[in-house]
Design an enzyme around this catalytic site. Structure first.
Site, PDB file in Angstrom:
ATOM      1  N   LYS A 126       0.863  -1.331   0.055  1.00  0.00           N
ATOM      2  CA  LYS A 126      -0.114   0.207   0.378  1.00  0.00           C
ATOM      3  C   LYS A 126       0.866   1.268  -0.100  1.00  0.00           C
ATOM      4  O   LYS A 126       0.160   1.942   0.537  1.00  0.00           O
ATOM      5  CB  LYS A 126      -0.838   0.157   0.961  1.00  0.00           C
ATOM      6  CG  LYS A 126      -1.930  -1.014   1.330  1.00  0.00           C
ATOM      7  CD  LYS A 126      -2.603  -1.992  -0.225  1.00  0.00           C
ATOM      8  CE  LYS A 126      -3.357  -1.174  -0.591  1.00  0.00           C
ATOM      9  NZ  LYS A 126      -3.599  -1.894  -1.832  1.00  0.00           N
ATOM     10  N   HIS A 174       7.266  -7.237  -1.939  1.00  0.00           N
ATOM     11  CA  HIS A 174       6.476  -6.635  -1.192  1.00  0.00           C
ATOM     12  C   HIS A 174       7.401  -7.287   0.260  1.00  0.00           C
ATOM     13  O   HIS A 174       7.097  -6.577   1.593  1.00  0.00           O
ATOM     14  CB  HIS A 174       4.917  -6.898  -0.321  1.00  0.00           C
ATOM     15  CG  HIS A 174       4.162  -5.747  -1.237  1.00  0.00           C
ATOM     16  ND1 HIS A 174       4.180  -5.045  -1.744  1.00  0.00           N
ATOM     17  CD2 HIS A 174       2.391  -6.842  -1.607  1.00  0.00           C
ATOM     18  CE1 HIS A 174       3.033  -4.372  -2.327  1.00  0.00           C
ATOM     19  NE2 HIS A 174       1.898  -5.920  -2.545  1.00  0.00           N
ATOM     20  N   SER A 225      -3.989   2.582   5.213  1.00  0.00           N
ATOM     21  CA  SER A 225      -4.640   2.088   3.642  1.00  0.00           C
ATOM     22  C   SER A 225      -4.715   0.948   3.474  1.00  0.00           C
ATOM     23  O   SER A 225      -5.510   0.069   2.967  1.00  0.00           O
ATOM     24  CB  SER A 225      -3.316   2.783   2.342  1.00  0.00           C
ATOM     25  OG  SER A 225      -3.703   1.714   1.177  1.00  0.00           O
ATOM     26  N   TYR A 255       5.782   7.961  -2.253  1.00  0.00           N
ATOM     27  CA  TYR A 255       4.949   8.765  -2.436  1.00  0.00           C
ATOM     28  C   TYR A 255       4.119   9.812  -2.474  1.00  0.00           C
ATOM     29  O   TYR A 255       3.555  10.479  -3.291  1.00  0.00           O
ATOM     30  CB  TYR A 255       3.709   7.940  -1.701  1.00  0.00           C
ATOM     31  CG  TYR A 255       2.306   7.309  -1.459  1.00  0.00           C
ATOM     32  CD1 TYR A 255       2.042   7.251  -2.308  1.00  0.00           C
ATOM     33  CD2 TYR A 255       1.596   8.974  -1.493  1.00  0.00           C
ATOM     34  CE1 TYR A 255       0.128   7.222  -2.710  1.00  0.00           C
ATOM     35  CE2 TYR A 255       0.138   8.992  -0.890  1.00  0.00           C
ATOM     36  CZ  TYR A 255      -0.527   8.103  -2.493  1.00  0.00           C
ATOM     37  OH  TYR A 255      -1.177   8.039  -2.490  1.00  0.00           O
ATOM     38  N   MET A 295      -9.033   1.584  -5.376  1.00  0.00           N
ATOM     39  CA  MET A 295      -8.308   2.899  -5.827  1.00  0.00           C
ATOM     40  C   MET A 295      -8.813   4.032  -4.837  1.00  0.00           C
ATOM     41  O   MET A 295     -10.352   4.234  -5.243  1.00  0.00           O
ATOM     42  CB  MET A 295      -8.389   3.427  -7.324  1.00  0.00           C
ATOM     43  CG  MET A 295      -7.187   2.682  -8.023  1.00  0.00           C
ATOM     44  SD  MET A 295      -5.913   3.139  -7.702  1.00  0.00           S
ATOM     45  CE  MET A 295      -6.027   5.177  -9.020  1.00  0.00           C
TER      46      MET A 295
HETATM   47  S1  PPS Z   1      -0.800  -2.982  -3.140  1.00  0.00           S
HETATM   48  O1  PPS Z   1      -2.377  -3.799  -2.770  1.00  0.00           O
HETATM   49  O2  PPS Z   1       0.856  -3.367  -1.871  1.00  0.00           O
HETATM   50  O3  PPS Z   1       0.136  -3.184  -4.504  1.00  0.00           O
HETATM   51  O4  PPS Z   1      -1.426  -1.114  -3.538  1.00  0.00           O
HETATM   52  P1  PPS Z   1      -0.384  -0.051  -3.927  1.00  0.00           P
HETATM   53  O5  PPS Z   1      -0.720   0.095  -5.297  1.00  0.00           O
HETATM   54  O6  PPS Z   1       1.086   0.082  -3.039  1.00  0.00           O
HETATM   55  O7  PPS Z   1      -0.738   0.865  -2.832  1.00  0.00           O
HETATM   56  C1  PPS Z   1      -2.281   1.261  -3.229  1.00  0.00           C
HETATM   57  C2  PPS Z   1      -2.129   3.111  -2.266  1.00  0.00           C
HETATM   58  O8  PPS Z   1      -1.696   3.673  -3.391  1.00  0.00           O
HETATM   59  C3  PPS Z   1      -3.239   4.681  -3.555  1.00  0.00           C
HETATM   60  N1  PPS Z   1      -2.403   4.826  -5.451  1.00  0.00           N
HETATM   61  C4  PPS Z   1      -2.415   6.537  -5.419  1.00  0.00           C
HETATM   62  N2  PPS Z   1      -2.800   6.857  -5.255  1.00  0.00           N
HETATM   63  C5  PPS Z   1      -2.683   8.582  -5.608  1.00  0.00           C
HETATM   64  N3  PPS Z   1      -2.144   8.558  -7.780  1.00  0.00           N
HETATM   65  C6  PPS Z   1      -2.025   7.514  -7.712  1.00  0.00           C
HETATM   66  N4  PPS Z   1      -2.316   7.703  -9.214  1.00  0.00           N
HETATM   67  C7  PPS Z   1      -2.708   6.028  -7.384  1.00  0.00           C
HETATM   68  N5  PPS Z   1      -2.641   4.718  -7.497  1.00  0.00           N
HETATM   69  C8  PPS Z   1      -3.126   3.851  -6.903  1.00  0.00           C
HETATM   70  C9  PPS Z   1      -4.318   3.691  -3.365  1.00  0.00           C
HETATM   71  O9  PPS Z   1      -5.402   4.898  -3.896  1.00  0.00           O
HETATM   72  C10 PPS Z   1      -4.217   3.122  -2.526  1.00  0.00           C
HETATM   73  O10 PPS Z   1      -3.920   4.577  -1.201  1.00  0.00           O
HETATM   74  P2  PPS Z   1      -5.406   4.625  -0.617  1.00  0.00           P
HETATM   75  O11 PPS Z   1      -5.052   5.419   0.058  1.00  0.00           O
HETATM   76  O12 PPS Z   1      -5.811   3.486   0.596  1.00  0.00           O
HETATM   77  O13 PPS Z   1      -5.933   5.247  -1.420  1.00  0.00           O
END
Ligand code: PPS
Length: 302
Positions: free
Chosen positions: A55, A115, A145, A200, A263
């Site tokens: 996440k 991970h 998250s 991030y 998302m």
């Molecule tokens: S995983 O399952 O571990 O692969 O998840 P991961 O992709 O690492 O993390 C998901 C969180 O990243 C947010 N996310 C984004 N944030 C900003 N911009 C973009 N483009 C984007 N894409 C994915 C996603 O919403 C999750 O965070 P939270 O805080 O839960 O919204």
């Protein structure tokens, strides 16, 4: 019964995956069962590995890297969903897929995901001097998250209540282990290996700048127009609508987006809506102790 009600019912009936330990790190049992094979995974010198604590911005980085490789061609990036385009090496859901098998079947150059904490990384990645991109996210937002993700994802344990989860996270009793050890372990390794360490929060603050850094690391020279296109196509709002990047193609028995979308918010500082004042104080005290031995720092708001 409406379709989404039926899907919720199906998802309610699906059991949660059991978990076990690999070298003291909690992992879904199917991963533990094939650990010997994962450990022996043979990386190739032209593999590009995206490594994160769960996440921390994995999917976002994957989308950016794919678009950099394909010089901003959005249609190419829509060739398949995230989990197919980028094999997740330790991931296995027997009914859905196995990252290890996907990686073995994929032609080079491969972009892979993990991970794993650095100590559990299959040694061949460092032996082959693969390029590795590590992305870290501030632990408060990371925890929030992860909590919501465990609520919606049957391939991980039930997180329990927020209060319970808060304690599990601090104790490192979540899959892939302690956040603190993870970010510090990779930070300590970054200067001895081919590792680009990103945050991030920096990606949120100045996506174009971080995308340029990524392109330089990968060895691609992109013109300004392409960089702007990549910023646009990897913005949260666009990716949320993109079925090839929002995990909506996985069966709803595994990921139930009506419980919490993959998302979800994509912001910095959402933890303020979850942490109580007492939890924040407890967190800060614990953080100070666990992070006393590192130069690594985080931004908790923009
Ligand atoms: S995983 O399952 O571990 O692969 O998840 P991961 O992709 O690492 O993390 C998901 C969180 O990243 C947010 N996310 C984004 N944030 C900003 N911009 C973009 N483009 C984007 N894409 C994915 C996603 O919403 C999750 O965070 P939270 O805080 O839960 O919204």
């Amino acid at each position: 019964m409406a379709l989404n009600e039926m899907e919720n019912l199906k998802s309610d009936e699906t059991p949660r995956v059991p978990v076990d330990y690999v070298e003291g790190i909690l992992q879904p049992t199917p991963t533990c069962d094939i650990w010997d094979q994962i450990w022996k995974f043979q990386a190739k010198p032209d593999d590009l590995l995206i490594s994160t604590y769960p996440k921390a911005g994995t999917t976002w980085t994957q989308e950016i890297v794919d678009l950099i490789q394909n010089e901003g061609d959005v249609e190419i990036s829509k060739r398949a969903p995230t989990h197919i385009r980028f094999p997740f090496i330790e991931w296995i859901i027997p009914s859905v897929g196995c990252g290890l098998e996907q990686a073995k079947a994929m032609p080079s150059p491969r972009i892979l995901k993990t991970h794993l904490p650095i100590d559990l990384l299959p040694p061949s990645f460092l032996e082959e001097k693969c390029k590795i991109i590590y992305v870290a996210r501030n632990p408060k937002d990371n925890m929030v998250s992860y909590f919501h993700f465990q609520r919606m994802n049957k391939a991980l344990p039930d997180p329990g209540t927020w209060e319970e989860y808060f304690e599990s996270f601090l104790a490192g009793k979540v899959c892939w282990g302690s956040w603190h050890d993870h970010v510090k372990g990779w930070w300590n390794a970054k200067d001895q290996h081919n590792i680009l360490y990103l945050f991030y929060e920096d990606m949120k603050k100045n996506p174009k700048h971080e995308i340029e850094k990524l392109a330089e690391f990968i060895g691609k020279k992109l013109d300004d127009k392409v960089l702007d296109q990549i910023v646009h196509h990897t913005s949260f709002d666009i990716m949320k609508q993109n079925p090839m990047a929002n995990y909506s193609t996985l069966p709803s028995e595994v990921m139930n987006h009506s419980v919490s979308p993959f998302m979800r918010k994509g912001t910095v500082g959402d933890w303020k809506h979850h942490f109580t004042v007492a939890q924040n104080e407890r967190f800060n005290e614990d953080y100070k102790k666990k992070m006393a031995d590192t130069s690594l720092t985080f931004h908790f708001h923009l």
